[in-house]
Enzyme design. Sequence first.
Site, mmCIF file in Angstrom:
data_model
loop_
_atom_site.group_PDB
_atom_site.id
_atom_site.type_symbol
_atom_site.label_atom_id
_atom_site.label_comp_id
_atom_site.label_asym_id
_atom_site.label_seq_id
_atom_site.Cartn_x
_atom_site.Cartn_y
_atom_site.Cartn_z
ATOM 1 N N PRO A 183 53.469 45.410 63.384
ATOM 2 C CG PRO A 183 54.526 47.296 64.228
ATOM 3 C CD PRO A 183 53.758 46.802 63.041
ATOM 4 C CG HIS A 445 40.160 26.980 43.005
ATOM 5 N ND1 HIS A 445 40.956 27.843 42.316
ATOM 6 C CD2 HIS A 445 40.869 25.830 43.130
ATOM 7 C CE1 HIS A 445 42.097 27.250 42.016
ATOM 8 N NE2 HIS A 445 42.069 26.023 42.483
ATOM 9 C CD GLU A 446 36.910 30.758 43.716
ATOM 10 O OE1 GLU A 446 36.267 29.742 43.440
ATOM 11 O OE2 GLU A 446 37.866 31.153 43.024
ATOM 12 C CD GLU A 464 41.974 30.164 44.145
ATOM 13 O OE1 GLU A 464 40.768 30.265 44.409
ATOM 14 O OE2 GLU A 464 42.483 30.679 43.124
ATOM 15 C CD GLU A 470 43.019 32.572 39.935
ATOM 16 O OE1 GLU A 470 43.074 31.364 39.666
ATOM 17 O OE2 GLU A 470 42.031 33.109 40.450
HETATM 18 C C1 NOJ Z 1 38.689 31.343 40.110
HETATM 19 C C2 NOJ Z 1 39.635 30.201 40.261
HETATM 20 O O1 NOJ Z 1 40.619 30.477 41.205
HETATM 21 C C3 NOJ Z 1 40.256 29.912 38.916
HETATM 22 O O2 NOJ Z 1 41.231 28.906 39.042
HETATM 23 C C4 NOJ Z 1 39.183 29.541 37.939
HETATM 24 O O3 NOJ Z 1 39.762 29.436 36.679
HETATM 25 C C5 NOJ Z 1 38.083 30.591 37.894
HETATM 26 N N1 NOJ Z 1 37.646 30.949 39.188
HETATM 27 C C6 NOJ Z 1 36.880 30.091 37.109
HETATM 28 O O4 NOJ Z 1 36.247 29.071 37.818
#
Ligand code: NOJ
Length: 664
Positions: A183, A445-446, A464, A470
């Site tokens: 909520p 990613h990150e 990502e 993963e």
């Molecule tokens: C995290 C990433 O999300 C993943 O896709 C990658 O394989 C690993 N880091 C290594 O870079």
Amino acid sequence: MRIMKKALFGIIVLLTALLTSCARNTDNVSVSSPDGAIELSLAVSKDGVPTYRVTRSGHCLIGSSQLGMRLSNTDLGSGFKLNEIHRDSVEQTWETVWGEERLIQDKHNALTARLRHDSGIMMDIEFRVFDDGFAFRYVFPEQGGDSLVITDELTEFNFACRADVWSIPWRTEYYEALWTRTPLNATDTACSPVTLELADGAYAFIHEAALTNYPAQNFVFNDSCVSTWLTPLQNGVKAYVATPFATPWRFMAIADDLSGLCASRIMLNLNEPCKISDTSWIKPMKFIGIWWGMHLGSMTWHMGPKHGATTDNMLRYLDFAAQNGIEAVLAEGWNVGWEDWKHFDFTTPYPDWDMERIVAHADSLGVKIVGHNETGGNAASYEAQLDSIYKYHQRNGIGVIKTGYVSPIITTVDGPQYNRSQAGVRHYRKVIETAAKYHICIDNHEPVMPTGLQRTWPNLMTQEGVRGQEWNAWAKDGGSPESHICTLPFTRLLAGPVDYTPGVFNFDNPVNPQTRVHSTIAAQLALFVIMYSPLQMACDLPENYMRHPDEFQFVRDVPCDWERSVLVDGSIGEYVCMARQKRGADDWYVGAVTADRRNIRIPLDFLDEQAAYSATVYRDADNADWLTNPCATGIEELTVSSADTLSFNLVKGGGCAVKFVKIK
Ligand code: NOJ
């Protein structure tokens, strides 16, 4: 670039009714959406406190909510006078380089309020009101002097009704968490964005657009008030900005139902038009990769007996891609540095990776290579080498790079910082702009949560910022629950493309047997339609795809660039059914996934009503079960028209995927 260069198919009807009016005697001004349903009013109180409120269809949606900033030496939360206002109206249609939609309409009314502070500082607040939401940002015109040191932004969204919120807590590393529903008055903190279901059944989405040289916003909740809380630098300051300067847009999309929310394009409309003049090198595509094996623990990134990125493996993956019409192959662990995940060298392959041979083989097959640059969070070192790294990749014909920043705190040119701080945001932008110079596309990613920058820099193709596939290989909690993929389309996906990596066909997990993908093959196929990404990775190993050639046909066929997208049906966390038309073609694709067992009905009214279609259906077989029998898929051919409704029984964690081809 295709779109913005040509004055847009002549559809642009720019109604630039720029009115400048002197508002010295008034402290209350308002602006409505083009259809008149949403009205936003700005008030400046006797003490000079700027606030806004919003009504929708005559009902109060957002009650009086604070606007403003706090600087290190000045409180810009009060002491303002409204000097003047400007009005504008825009109606135009623009074409995306790639996306969920080819043509996007931008129709809004705008109001800019120029405020003068007692200290002499000038601050504009720009408002835009669309039929499906509203947005505003703070703009500091050129006014000389030192940088402004921003210590807080005071923006509030004060809800006038009860609501439920889907969010992840603001400290979530890399935004990789399960979204929870709470909520409004029991929510604590959140990363941006958040999705809300309001008491009257409408849905809202609050986020930011065009995040540039400024920290990402987070939210703090207090009863029914949602306040912006900027990600700090390590010294506590939020941002250093020199004028002229505009903050990112704060926006709320609102719609009566989830289809309307998913169709909102406010975020993209708030971003600047494309800055890349020739975009012909930017191509949506599917790829496979030397990747899933490392997450399953059957391969390693570093050299050794289980090394994944070897020349032989890569040649094998390239051959498989060529045989199956998959445009590209990613390889992680091809370069030295994986022993400690810290000292990466982005131009030196491991000795068992013969770059020359691999590139020559890829060229001979017409398959592309997706490069991989894991920085381990050392953004400063990566940034210092960007030109040489991108020259190296360009020389080897590598036009897409997946970047990575595995470290909760990254090392920026301004020292260790949150990746979502102003310093982090600047780094990621430098990467995108430098990559564009070398015709390189980025899969980040990150990342910092996407904010629609792909309109301006379409080489930023996907990101990502999600608890992706993963986690189903190694998460201690056993893998994401079935509800997760039914939540993402209404939360994370509304912020932009996601590199979720669908396509698991083998559900065994010998290294972490307690963890698995809570899904069926049919549901995994559906994710290629649902989890929108212009770079779409089919994540499983070639040998697993070869075991199911009939099901793999859908992966071969499904595109990742769309003409139109329509949410057919859905309920957050329960199920989702998405239909998308292939860009520049008549074919449609549908994907549906469900958390619990359910019968799903798919009215085909999105199809051309003048035509018949052949439909290839991939659905959970009657004896399918995500835990014990996930590979049981029924495949059938039907002839259908727009008047038909398909109906399928989906199992818990299951789904269906359908390809529709127009019969000529
Ligand atoms: C995290 C990433 O999300 C993943 O896709 C990658 O394989 C690993 N880091 C290594 O870079």
